[in-house]
Design a protein around this motif. Structure first.
Motif, PDB file in Angstrom:
ATOM      1  N   VAL A  88      -0.644   0.553   8.896  1.00 46.56           N
ATOM      2  CA  VAL A  88       0.223   1.403   7.960  1.00 46.56           C
ATOM      3  C   VAL A  88      -0.479   1.476   6.605  1.00 46.56           C
ATOM      4  CG1 VAL A  88       2.363   1.962   7.095  1.00 46.56           C
ATOM      5  CG2 VAL A  88       2.286   0.968   9.428  1.00 46.56           C
ATOM      6  N   LEU A  89      -0.922   0.406   6.175  1.00 48.29           N
ATOM      7  CA  LEU A  89      -1.611   0.384   4.940  1.00 48.29           C
ATOM      8  C   LEU A  89      -2.992   1.006   4.894  1.00 48.29           C
ATOM      9  CD1 LEU A  89      -1.168  -3.536   4.009  1.00 48.29           C
ATOM     10  CD2 LEU A  89       0.071  -1.464   3.096  1.00 48.29           C
ATOM     11  N   ALA A  90      -3.792   0.724   6.059  1.00 51.82           N
ATOM     12  CA  ALA A  90      -4.780   1.717   5.899  1.00 51.82           C
ATOM     13  C   ALA A  90      -4.545   3.262   6.085  1.00 51.82           C
ATOM     14  CB  ALA A  90      -5.556   1.422   7.401  1.00 51.82           C
ATOM     15  N   ALA A  91      -3.509   3.592   6.548  1.00 49.82           N
ATOM     16  CA  ALA A  91      -2.796   5.030   6.464  1.00 49.82           C
ATOM     17  C   ALA A  91      -2.559   5.554   5.143  1.00 49.82           C
ATOM     18  CB  ALA A  91      -1.639   5.105   7.570  1.00 49.82           C
ATOM     19  N   ILE A  92      -1.929   4.573   4.329  1.00 52.41           N
ATOM     20  CA  ILE A  92      -1.795   5.021   2.942  1.00 52.41           C
ATOM     21  C   ILE A  92      -3.162   5.247   2.047  1.00 52.41           C
ATOM     22  CG2 ILE A  92      -0.924   3.963   0.848  1.00 52.41           C
ATOM     23  CD1 ILE A  92       1.354   3.006   2.503  1.00 52.41           C
ATOM     24  N   VAL A  93      -4.053   4.201   2.445  1.00 48.83           N
ATOM     25  CA  VAL A  93      -5.381   4.480   1.544  1.00 48.83           C
ATOM     26  C   VAL A  93      -5.999   5.927   2.192  1.00 48.83           C
ATOM     27  CG1 VAL A  93      -7.563   3.416   1.321  1.00 48.83           C
ATOM     28  CG2 VAL A  93      -5.723   1.911   1.580  1.00 48.83           C
ATOM     29  N   ASN A  94      -6.031   6.191   3.422  1.00 45.55           N
ATOM     30  CA  ASN A  94      -6.681   7.364   3.924  1.00 45.55           C
ATOM     31  C   ASN A  94      -6.119   8.587   3.272  1.00 45.55           C
ATOM     32  OD1 ASN A  94      -8.527   6.042   5.526  1.00 45.55           O
ATOM     33  ND2 ASN A  94      -7.147   6.194   7.442  1.00 45.55           N
ATOM     34  N   ALA A  95      -4.664   8.533   2.994  1.00 45.76           N
ATOM     35  CA  ALA A  95      -3.965   9.557   2.682  1.00 45.76           C
ATOM     36  C   ALA A  95      -4.194   9.741   1.150  1.00 45.76           C
ATOM     37  CB  ALA A  95      -2.389   9.360   2.598  1.00 45.76           C
ATOM     38  N   VAL A  96      -4.426   8.518   0.281  1.00 41.22           N
ATOM     39  CA  VAL A  96      -4.748   8.654  -1.166  1.00 41.22           C
ATOM     40  C   VAL A  96      -5.907   9.152  -1.276  1.00 41.22           C
ATOM     41  CG1 VAL A  96      -4.848   7.378  -3.034  1.00 41.22           C
ATOM     42  CG2 VAL A  96      -2.884   6.971  -1.665  1.00 41.22           C
ATOM     43  N   LEU A  97      -6.940   8.758  -0.524  1.00 43.48           N
ATOM     44  CA  LEU A  97      -8.371   9.386  -0.602  1.00 43.48           C
ATOM     45  C   LEU A  97      -8.453  10.702  -0.381  1.00 43.48           C
ATOM     46  CD1 LEU A  97     -10.422   6.148   1.124  1.00 43.48           C
ATOM     47  CD2 LEU A  97     -10.280   6.815  -1.168  1.00 43.48           C
ATOM     48  N   MET A  98      -7.886  11.116   0.635  1.00 44.41           N
ATOM     49  CA  MET A  98      -7.770  12.737   0.656  1.00 44.41           C
ATOM     50  C   MET A  98      -7.202  13.290  -0.329  1.00 44.41           C
ATOM     51  SD  MET A  98      -9.351  13.196   3.484  1.00 44.41           S
ATOM     52  CE  MET A  98      -9.119  14.976   3.587  1.00 44.41           C
ATOM     53  N   LEU A  99      -6.114  12.950  -0.922  1.00 44.60           N
ATOM     54  CA  LEU A  99      -5.614  13.612  -2.208  1.00 44.60           C
ATOM     55  C   LEU A  99      -6.735  13.516  -3.419  1.00 44.60           C
ATOM     56  CD1 LEU A  99      -1.888  12.182  -2.125  1.00 44.60           C
ATOM     57  CD2 LEU A  99      -2.743  14.510  -1.575  1.00 44.60           C
ATOM     58  N   LEU A 100      -7.450  12.503  -3.455  1.00 43.26           N
ATOM     59  CA  LEU A 100      -8.341  12.488  -4.481  1.00 43.26           C
ATOM     60  C   LEU A 100      -9.605  13.314  -4.134  1.00 43.26           C
ATOM     61  CD1 LEU A 100      -8.591   8.557  -5.366  1.00 43.26           C
ATOM     62  CD2 LEU A 100      -7.295  10.389  -6.644  1.00 43.26           C
ATOM     63  N   ILE A 101      -9.802  13.776  -2.895  1.00 45.02           N
ATOM     64  CA  ILE A 101     -11.067  14.446  -2.592  1.00 45.02           C
ATOM     65  C   ILE A 101     -10.353  16.074  -2.819  1.00 45.02           C
ATOM     66  CG2 ILE A 101     -12.251  15.396  -0.463  1.00 45.02           C
ATOM     67  CD1 ILE A 101     -12.368  12.809   0.563  1.00 45.02           C
ATOM     68  N   VAL A 102      -9.088  16.256  -2.597  1.00 44.74           N
ATOM     69  CA  VAL A 102      -8.694  17.486  -2.673  1.00 44.74           C
ATOM     70  C   VAL A 102      -8.929  17.957  -4.112  1.00 44.74           C
ATOM     71  CG1 VAL A 102      -6.592  18.822  -2.863  1.00 44.74           C
ATOM     72  CG2 VAL A 102      -7.167  17.754  -0.778  1.00 44.74           C
TER      73      VAL A 102
END
Length: 302
Positions: free
Chosen positions: A84-98
């Motif tokens: 779950v923590l990895a999923a949060i990190v992934n989502a935040v990274l994608m938002l930064l890329i956007v």
């Protein structure tokens, strides 16, 4: 008195993540070089996604390994929430890329730059095939939040490859370069919604929210309808991790002697109707003798 029904199911989450990591990282370097040489923002954006994907897949693989560790005295529920923590990190990274790609696209619209459409089409076509292969590998795995996070990145890359391919074709045949940053922004919007949904689902687990596909009142009413159950209270439903739903409740019964039979029916109902696999139920008698213990054991002597 508590009764527990445990059902743990951990699929092989690690293998698809490792394969996805190897394929993605290998092509990310090729696409980054091609995007730099061709001058395509869409291609560079897709390369950036793939490089970030490599990190997210590596992070997901580590989380999957942690999730396989058994429970211990300190981690009595195990390491399932590492995913779950990895999923949060992934989502935040994608938002930064956007955010980063959108800013670059706006700059490119203000100051257009030449793009080699033919090279963009070639590299984007290969990238599209690579992303389809990785998405297929991940889709075959069990759909935990961790896998979903990695798949989200790959789907973003796949859409990025499509955008780069279309941009390359338009530029090659028409020389209209604004299509490159415009399609990059469109892909960012699509990725934004998926990222926010993944982030919401991961936060739901950490906040121990009732799973969105379940209704707490409906589950309680269904349990109360089981033969031998008078009422249900202190009912709680939450996710331990991305794949396991937990439930705890106090069950008022007519007769404690019938509890084993009632428990078996409750367990069967919860598993079959709601796929709830980690169950903790505490039986309570309908009528409780409220006489203080001290009076029954050693009351004052006359």
């Amino acid at each position: 008195m508590h009764e527990h029904a445990h059902h743990h199911s951990h699929g092989n989450h690690l293998k698809p993540l490792v394969w996805g990591l190897v394929i993605t990282l290998a092509f990310a370097v090729v696409e980054a070089i091609g995007g730099w040489i061709s001058g395509s923002l869409a291609l560079l954006g897709d390369a950036g996604h793939m490089i970030t994907d490599s990190f997210s897949l590596a992070l997901g693989a580590v989380a999957a390994m942690l999730a396989r560790k058994p429970a211990s005295r300190e981690m009595s529920f195990g390491w399932g929430r590492a995913e779950v923590l990895a999923a949060i990190v992934n989502a935040v990274l994608m938002l930064l890329i956007v955010v980063g790609i959108t800013i670059a696209a706006l700059d490119r619209l203000r100051a257009p730059q030449p793009v080699q459409g033919g090279m963009v089409m070639l590299i984007a076509s290969i990238g599209l095939l690579v992303n389809i292969a990785v998405a297929w590998v991940l889709h075959r795995g069990e759909q935990t939040l961790n896998i979903r996070g990695a798949l989200l990145h790959v789907m973003g890359d796949l859409l990025g490859s499509v955008a780069a391919l279309v941009a390359g074709a338009v530029i090659y045949f028409t020389d209209w370069t604004p299509i490159d940053p415009l399609l990059s922004v469109l892909i960012c919007v699509l990725i934004l919604f998926s990222s926010l949904k993944l982030l919401r689902d991961a936060v739901d687990v950490l906040m121990e929210r009732v799973p969105r596909e379940l209704s707490l009142p409906l589950v309680g009413e269904t349990m109360a309808a089981v033969e031998g159950v008078r009422s249900v209270h202190d009912l709680h439903i939450w996710r331990l991790d991305s794949s396991m739903i937990s439930l705890s409740a106090h069950i008022v019964v007519d007769d404690l002697a019938t509890w084993p039979k009632v428990l078996a029916m409750l367990r069967e109902t919860l598993i079959e109707r709601f796929a709830i696999s980690h169950i903790t139920l505490q039986p309570e008698p309908l009528h409780v003798d409220k006489t203080p213990i001290i009076d029954r054991v050693s009351g004052p002597q006359p």
